[in-house]
Design an enzyme around this catalytic site. Sequence first.
Site, PDB file in Angstrom:
ATOM      1  N   CYS A  82      52.933   8.654 -17.348  1.00  0.00           N
ATOM      2  CA  CYS A  82      52.038   7.997 -18.198  1.00  0.00           C
ATOM      3  C   CYS A  82      53.110   7.176 -19.194  1.00  0.00           C
ATOM      4  O   CYS A  82      54.070   7.429 -19.592  1.00  0.00           O
ATOM      5  CB  CYS A  82      51.288   9.065 -18.997  1.00  0.00           C
ATOM      6  SG  CYS A  82      50.454   9.563 -17.831  1.00  0.00           S
ATOM      7  N   GLU A 121      52.777   7.138 -22.420  1.00  0.00           N
ATOM      8  CA  GLU A 121      53.286   8.147 -23.513  1.00  0.00           C
ATOM      9  C   GLU A 121      54.391   8.794 -23.279  1.00  0.00           C
ATOM     10  O   GLU A 121      55.480   8.937 -24.149  1.00  0.00           O
ATOM     11  CB  GLU A 121      52.160   8.872 -24.020  1.00  0.00           C
ATOM     12  CG  GLU A 121      51.006   8.358 -24.616  1.00  0.00           C
ATOM     13  CD  GLU A 121      49.835   8.202 -23.464  1.00  0.00           C
ATOM     14  OE1 GLU A 121      48.820   8.066 -23.768  1.00  0.00           O
ATOM     15  OE2 GLU A 121      50.209   7.788 -22.207  1.00  0.00           O
TER      16      GLU A 121
END
Length: 151
Positions: free
Chosen positions: A61, A63
């Site tokens: 991801c 993040e």
Amino acid sequence: MSIASRELTAEDHELIAYARRIVDANTDGDGGVHTMGAAVRGVDGRIYGGINLYHFTGGPCAELVALGHARASGARELSTIVAVGNLGRGPVGPCGRDRQVLFDYHPGIRVLLPTEQGVRSVRIKDLMPLGAVWTVEEGTQEFDPTLFTDR
């Protein structure tokens, strides 16, 4: 369920704009691939970015890529993180895996995400009801309600 949140600051808006620039410049296009850009701010004010690597097996991801970028750049204490979707989707909340990583590595971090009151700043602790801390040394510990009392 109502979660404790606060209105966005000028720094929060700057972080969203940074993530938006990353995803707009690096999106995989209109073919249904869900590209996400992320930005994380260190406690010193520096910003680090990341973009997800979409893959059918579940690539990293945005993040997590941003967290890795910050770590590789020497940042150890982070204050705020946001992920922004391509094609104008705006801020998106972190998935469960990202929430657990943020909770374990940066329990004081704030996450910018959509809420019932619009995009707001929320403590990661408030996104992890009954959260259990995990560490390399001790594995997953039992739920500790004292982690959630410092409002």
